[in-house]
Design a protein around this motif. Structure first.
Motif, PDB file in Angstrom:
ATOM      1  N   GLN A 118       0.829  -1.201   0.000  1.00  0.00           N
ATOM      2  CA  GLN A 118       0.000   0.000   0.000  1.00  0.00           C
ATOM      3  C   GLN A 118       0.866   1.255   0.000  1.00  0.00           C
ATOM      4  O   GLN A 118       0.610   2.208  -0.752  1.00  0.00           O
ATOM      5  CB  GLN A 118      -0.925  -0.001   1.224  1.00  0.00           C
ATOM      6  CG  GLN A 118      -1.816  -1.236   1.346  1.00  0.00           C
ATOM      7  CD  GLN A 118      -2.844  -1.316   0.236  1.00  0.00           C
ATOM      8  OE1 GLN A 118      -2.516  -1.579  -0.918  1.00  0.00           O
ATOM      9  NE2 GLN A 118      -4.094  -1.077   0.564  1.00  0.00           N
ATOM     10  N   ASP A 177      -7.775   0.212  -2.799  1.00  0.00           N
ATOM     11  CA  ASP A 177      -9.039  -0.317  -2.309  1.00  0.00           C
ATOM     12  C   ASP A 177      -9.182  -1.801  -2.616  1.00  0.00           C
ATOM     13  O   ASP A 177      -9.824  -2.538  -1.876  1.00  0.00           O
ATOM     14  CB  ASP A 177     -10.200   0.461  -2.927  1.00  0.00           C
ATOM     15  CG  ASP A 177     -11.520   0.150  -2.240  1.00  0.00           C
ATOM     16  OD1 ASP A 177     -11.620   0.405  -1.030  1.00  0.00           O
ATOM     17  OD2 ASP A 177     -12.440  -0.351  -2.912  1.00  0.00           O
ATOM     18  N   TYR A 198      -9.564  -2.454  11.653  1.00  0.00           N
ATOM     19  CA  TYR A 198     -10.780  -1.689  11.920  1.00  0.00           C
ATOM     20  C   TYR A 198     -10.413  -0.528  12.843  1.00  0.00           C
ATOM     21  O   TYR A 198      -9.789  -0.740  13.888  1.00  0.00           O
ATOM     22  CB  TYR A 198     -11.841  -2.562  12.572  1.00  0.00           C
ATOM     23  CG  TYR A 198     -12.414  -3.610  11.648  1.00  0.00           C
ATOM     24  CD1 TYR A 198     -13.577  -3.363  10.930  1.00  0.00           C
ATOM     25  CD2 TYR A 198     -11.781  -4.840  11.477  1.00  0.00           C
ATOM     26  CE1 TYR A 198     -14.108  -4.318  10.078  1.00  0.00           C
ATOM     27  CE2 TYR A 198     -12.302  -5.798  10.623  1.00  0.00           C
ATOM     28  CZ  TYR A 198     -13.460  -5.534   9.918  1.00  0.00           C
ATOM     29  OH  TYR A 198     -13.970  -6.470   9.069  1.00  0.00           O
ATOM     30  N   SER A 226      -6.822   9.973  13.872  1.00  0.00           N
ATOM     31  CA  SER A 226      -6.482   9.478  12.543  1.00  0.00           C
ATOM     32  C   SER A 226      -5.290   8.538  12.647  1.00  0.00           C
ATOM     33  O   SER A 226      -4.220   8.927  13.123  1.00  0.00           O
ATOM     34  CB  SER A 226      -6.148  10.638  11.588  1.00  0.00           C
ATOM     35  OG  SER A 226      -5.932  10.159  10.264  1.00  0.00           O
ATOM     36  N   TRP A 269      -2.236   6.554  11.341  1.00  0.00           N
ATOM     37  CA  TRP A 269      -1.290   6.784  10.237  1.00  0.00           C
ATOM     38  C   TRP A 269       0.047   6.127  10.548  1.00  0.00           C
ATOM     39  O   TRP A 269       0.750   6.522  11.476  1.00  0.00           O
ATOM     40  CB  TRP A 269      -1.093   8.277  10.012  1.00  0.00           C
ATOM     41  CG  TRP A 269      -0.243   8.613   8.814  1.00  0.00           C
ATOM     42  CD1 TRP A 269      -0.279   8.001   7.597  1.00  0.00           C
ATOM     43  CD2 TRP A 269       0.743   9.649   8.716  1.00  0.00           C
ATOM     44  NE1 TRP A 269       0.623   8.585   6.737  1.00  0.00           N
ATOM     45  CE2 TRP A 269       1.271   9.600   7.402  1.00  0.00           C
ATOM     46  CE3 TRP A 269       1.224  10.612   9.594  1.00  0.00           C
ATOM     47  CZ2 TRP A 269       2.255  10.488   6.962  1.00  0.00           C
ATOM     48  CZ3 TRP A 269       2.201  11.489   9.160  1.00  0.00           C
ATOM     49  CH2 TRP A 269       2.708  11.420   7.856  1.00  0.00           C
ATOM     50  N   HIS A 278       0.987   2.532   5.056  1.00  0.00           N
ATOM     51  CA  HIS A 278      -0.244   2.954   4.373  1.00  0.00           C
ATOM     52  C   HIS A 278      -0.501   4.422   4.687  1.00  0.00           C
ATOM     53  O   HIS A 278       0.205   5.054   5.470  1.00  0.00           O
ATOM     54  CB  HIS A 278      -1.420   2.097   4.820  1.00  0.00           C
ATOM     55  CG  HIS A 278      -2.554   2.042   3.812  1.00  0.00           C
ATOM     56  ND1 HIS A 278      -2.663   2.925   2.761  1.00  0.00           N
ATOM     57  CD2 HIS A 278      -3.623   1.210   3.701  1.00  0.00           C
ATOM     58  CE1 HIS A 278      -3.739   2.643   2.050  1.00  0.00           C
ATOM     59  NE2 HIS A 278      -4.345   1.609   2.594  1.00  0.00           N
ATOM     60  N   LYS A 294      -3.422   7.603   5.708  1.00  0.00           N
ATOM     61  CA  LYS A 294      -4.179   7.912   6.918  1.00  0.00           C
ATOM     62  C   LYS A 294      -5.586   7.326   6.850  1.00  0.00           C
ATOM     63  O   LYS A 294      -6.180   7.221   5.777  1.00  0.00           O
ATOM     64  CB  LYS A 294      -4.264   9.428   7.102  1.00  0.00           C
ATOM     65  CG  LYS A 294      -2.902  10.110   7.151  1.00  0.00           C
ATOM     66  CD  LYS A 294      -3.042  11.618   7.111  1.00  0.00           C
ATOM     67  CE  LYS A 294      -1.664  12.283   7.057  1.00  0.00           C
ATOM     68  NZ  LYS A 294      -1.758  13.755   6.957  1.00  0.00           N
ATOM     69  N   LYS A 295      -6.101   6.969   8.002  1.00  0.00           N
ATOM     70  CA  LYS A 295      -7.479   6.493   8.120  1.00  0.00           C
ATOM     71  C   LYS A 295      -8.113   7.145   9.345  1.00  0.00           C
ATOM     72  O   LYS A 295      -7.674   6.942  10.475  1.00  0.00           O
ATOM     73  CB  LYS A 295      -7.515   4.970   8.260  1.00  0.00           C
ATOM     74  CG  LYS A 295      -8.910   4.397   8.391  1.00  0.00           C
ATOM     75  CD  LYS A 295      -9.776   4.728   7.168  1.00  0.00           C
ATOM     76  CE  LYS A 295      -9.303   4.044   5.905  1.00  0.00           C
ATOM     77  NZ  LYS A 295     -10.258   4.233   4.784  1.00  0.00           N
ATOM     78  N   ASP A 296      -9.158   7.942   9.112  1.00  0.00           N
ATOM     79  CA  ASP A 296      -9.811   8.651  10.207  1.00  0.00           C
ATOM     80  C   ASP A 296     -10.544   7.683  11.133  1.00  0.00           C
ATOM     81  O   ASP A 296     -11.100   6.662  10.704  1.00  0.00           O
ATOM     82  CB  ASP A 296     -10.800   9.677   9.661  1.00  0.00           C
ATOM     83  CG  ASP A 296     -10.111  10.934   9.141  1.00  0.00           C
ATOM     84  OD1 ASP A 296      -8.914  11.122   9.447  1.00  0.00           O
ATOM     85  OD2 ASP A 296     -10.756  11.720   8.432  1.00  0.00           O
ATOM     86  N   ASN A 303     -14.293   2.663  10.631  1.00  0.00           N
ATOM     87  CA  ASN A 303     -13.638   2.603   9.331  1.00  0.00           C
ATOM     88  C   ASN A 303     -12.786   1.348   9.249  1.00  0.00           C
ATOM     89  O   ASN A 303     -12.408   0.771  10.276  1.00  0.00           O
ATOM     90  CB  ASN A 303     -12.757   3.835   9.107  1.00  0.00           C
ATOM     91  CG  ASN A 303     -13.529   4.987   8.492  1.00  0.00           C
ATOM     92  OD1 ASN A 303     -14.476   4.788   7.738  1.00  0.00           O
ATOM     93  ND2 ASN A 303     -13.130   6.206   8.813  1.00  0.00           N
ATOM     94  N   ASP A 304     -12.453   0.940   8.048  1.00  0.00           N
ATOM     95  CA  ASP A 304     -11.538  -0.186   7.909  1.00  0.00           C
ATOM     96  C   ASP A 304     -10.526   0.092   6.817  1.00  0.00           C
ATOM     97  O   ASP A 304     -10.771   0.878   5.905  1.00  0.00           O
ATOM     98  CB  ASP A 304     -12.294  -1.492   7.618  1.00  0.00           C
ATOM     99  CG  ASP A 304     -12.768  -1.587   6.178  1.00  0.00           C
ATOM    100  OD1 ASP A 304     -13.525  -0.696   5.745  1.00  0.00           O
ATOM    101  OD2 ASP A 304     -12.375  -2.533   5.479  1.00  0.00           O
ATOM    102  N   THR A 305      -9.380  -0.518   6.942  1.00  0.00           N
ATOM    103  CA  THR A 305      -8.316  -0.383   5.964  1.00  0.00           C
ATOM    104  C   THR A 305      -7.473  -1.645   5.992  1.00  0.00           C
ATOM    105  O   THR A 305      -7.647  -2.510   6.869  1.00  0.00           O
ATOM    106  CB  THR A 305      -7.451   0.861   6.255  1.00  0.00           C
ATOM    107  OG1 THR A 305      -6.525   1.060   5.186  1.00  0.00           O
ATOM    108  CG2 THR A 305      -6.673   0.697   7.552  1.00  0.00           C
TER     109      THR A 305
END
Length: 338
Positions: A12, A95, A163, A172, A174, A179, A181-183, A190-192
Motif C-alpha cells: 500500500q 481499495d 478496523y 487518525s 497513520w 499505508h 491515513k485512516k480517520d 472505518n476499515d483499511t
C-alpha cells in the motif's frame, strides 16, 4: 525514534509512494518550465527596452502568442487529466488490496481468526483514546482474543485487516511506511488494509488534531517473521505471572488497594478488570509508556506514576501519592508483567 515517512515497507505504501513520486516529478518539471519561460520573457523585454527597440506587437505576433497560450492551456489540461487517471488508478489499487466490496460498499472479507495459516488475514481493531491506542486482535474464539496498547505486532508478508474507531474525538491512524491515513470517527468504524513486506519497527502517529496531547499520541508497528509473531501472540494469551517475590507481592497489593485497579486491567488478576486505561497484563514487554512519550524504564515509570500531569499535561491519569517503599514495590510488580 527517527522516522523516515517516505520509505515504503509494504504494497500500500509502495503505491502511494509511486503516485507521490510521479506527481512530484511532473510538477517539478512544469514549475521549472514556467520559471524558464518567465526568465526568458523578462530578460528579452529588458534587452529590448535597453536597446530602444520598437514594440513587436503586430497582428502576426499576437496570433503567435495566442497559439502559445492556447497550447499551454491544452497541455495543462492534458497533464491534469493524466493526474486524475493515475490518482484514480492508485486509489482503486489501494481499495482492491483487501478484497471486493458488495453493492452497498461493504468489503467482503471474513472475520478471520489469527491462527488459520499464513495466508489468512490478521484482523485487528484499533481504538483511539485521548491520548493512547487500544489494540485488540480479533478471533472467533473469545479466549484467543488479545488486547494490548500502543503497539501492533504483525507477521511479515501477511495482510492485516484493520478496523479503526474512536471513543471520544476524531483521531487518525497513520503509519506512513505501511499505508496512508485512516480517520477514526466516534460512533463509526472505518476499515483499511496494510501489510509489512520486511521486518522492522514502523512508527505510527495520530494525524488528526485531537486535543492538548495530540503530538504525544504515537504507536509502533513491529513487523516480524511468522514464527516470532506466533511466539509473541502465545505469550500475550497467557495471564500475568503470579507474584512469588515478596516485593512483587507487595507491589501487587499496592496496585489493587489504590486507584490503579479502577482504570487498568490485568489478565489473571480478578480485582483489576477496568478498561478505562491501557491493559497492563504484559506491560513490561512494551517499549514505551504514555503512547510513545517515554521509554519504558524503571526511572521513567516511577516519574509517570507519581506525576503523569508533569510529563503529559491533560492526560486522564491522576497523580499517585505513594510512599517510597510502596512505589518501589509497585515498580517491581509492574516490571514483572512480561
Amino acid at each position: 525514534r527517527f522516522q523516515n515517512a517516505v520509505v515504503p515497507a509494504g504494497p500500500q505504501a509502495e503505491r502511494i509512494a509511486g503516485l507521490t513520486s510521479f506527481l512530484t516529478v511532473v510538477a517539478t518539471v512544469a514549475t521549472l518550465v514556467v520559471w524558464v519561460l518567465l526568465a526568458y520573457v523578462l530578460v528579452r523585454g529588458w534587452r529590448r527596452r535597453r536597446a530602444g527597440a520598437p514594440s513587436d506587437e503586430t497582428p502576426a505576433s499576437e496570433r503567435t502568442m495566442a497559439s502559445l497560450v492556447g497550447g499551454g492551456v491544452a497541455l495543462t489540461t492534458v497533464v491534469l487529466f493524466v493526474f486524475l487517471v493515475v490518482t484514480v488508478r492508485t486509489g482503486r489499487a489501494l481499495d482492491a488490496f483487501g478484497g471486493e466490496r458488495d453493492a452497498r460498499g461493504t468489503r467482503q472479507a471474513p472475520l478471520a481468526t489469527v491462527h488459520r495459516g499464513a495466508a489468512a488475514p490478521l484482523v485487528i481493531e484499533v481504538t483511539g483514546h485521548q491520548w493512547w491506542w487500544e489494540v485488540t486482535y480479533r478471533d472467533t474464539a473469545p479466549s484467543r482474543r488479545v488486547t494490548t496498547a500502543n503497539e501492533i505486532h504483525v507477521p511479515v508478508g501477511r495482510p492485516v485487516h484493520l478496523y479503526a474507531r474512536s471513543t471520544d474525538v476524531i483521531h487518525s491512524f497513520w503509519v506512513p511506511n505501511l499505508h496512508g491515513k485512516k480517520d477514526m470517527i466516534p460512533g463509526y468504524t472505518n476499515d483499511t488494509w496494510l501489510q509489512a513486506d520486511s521486518a522492522g519497527v514502523y512508527r505510527g502517529q495520530c494525524a488528526e488534531f485531537c486535543g492538548y496531547q495530540h503530538a504525544h499520541m504515537a504507536l509502533e508497528v513491529i513487523a516480524e517473521p511468522e514464527s516470532e509473531f506466533e511466539a509473541w501472540y502465545a505469550r500475550q494469551l497467557a495471564p500475568a505471572a503470579v507474584p512469588t517475590d515478596s516485593s512483587v507481592k507487595r507491589g501487587r497489593d499496592v496496585f489493587v488497594s489504590n486507584s490503579c485497579m479502577m482504570c487498568h486491567a490485568i489478565s489473571g488478576e480478578p480485582l483489576a478488570g477496568s478498561n478505562v486505561g491501557p491493559d497492563l497484563t504484559h506491560f513490561a514487554s512494551r517499549p514505551t509508556i504514555g503512547a510513545g512519550t517515554l521509554p519504558n524504564t524503571r526511572g521513567h515509570l516511577a516519574g509517570w506514576i507519581v506525576d503523569p500531569q508533569r510529563i503529559k499535561p491533560g492526560v486522564h491519569m491522576p497523580p499517585n501519592q505513594l510512599s517510597p517503599a510502596d512505589l518501589n514495590a509497585l515498580l517491581d510488580y509492574l516490571r514483572s508483567l512480561r
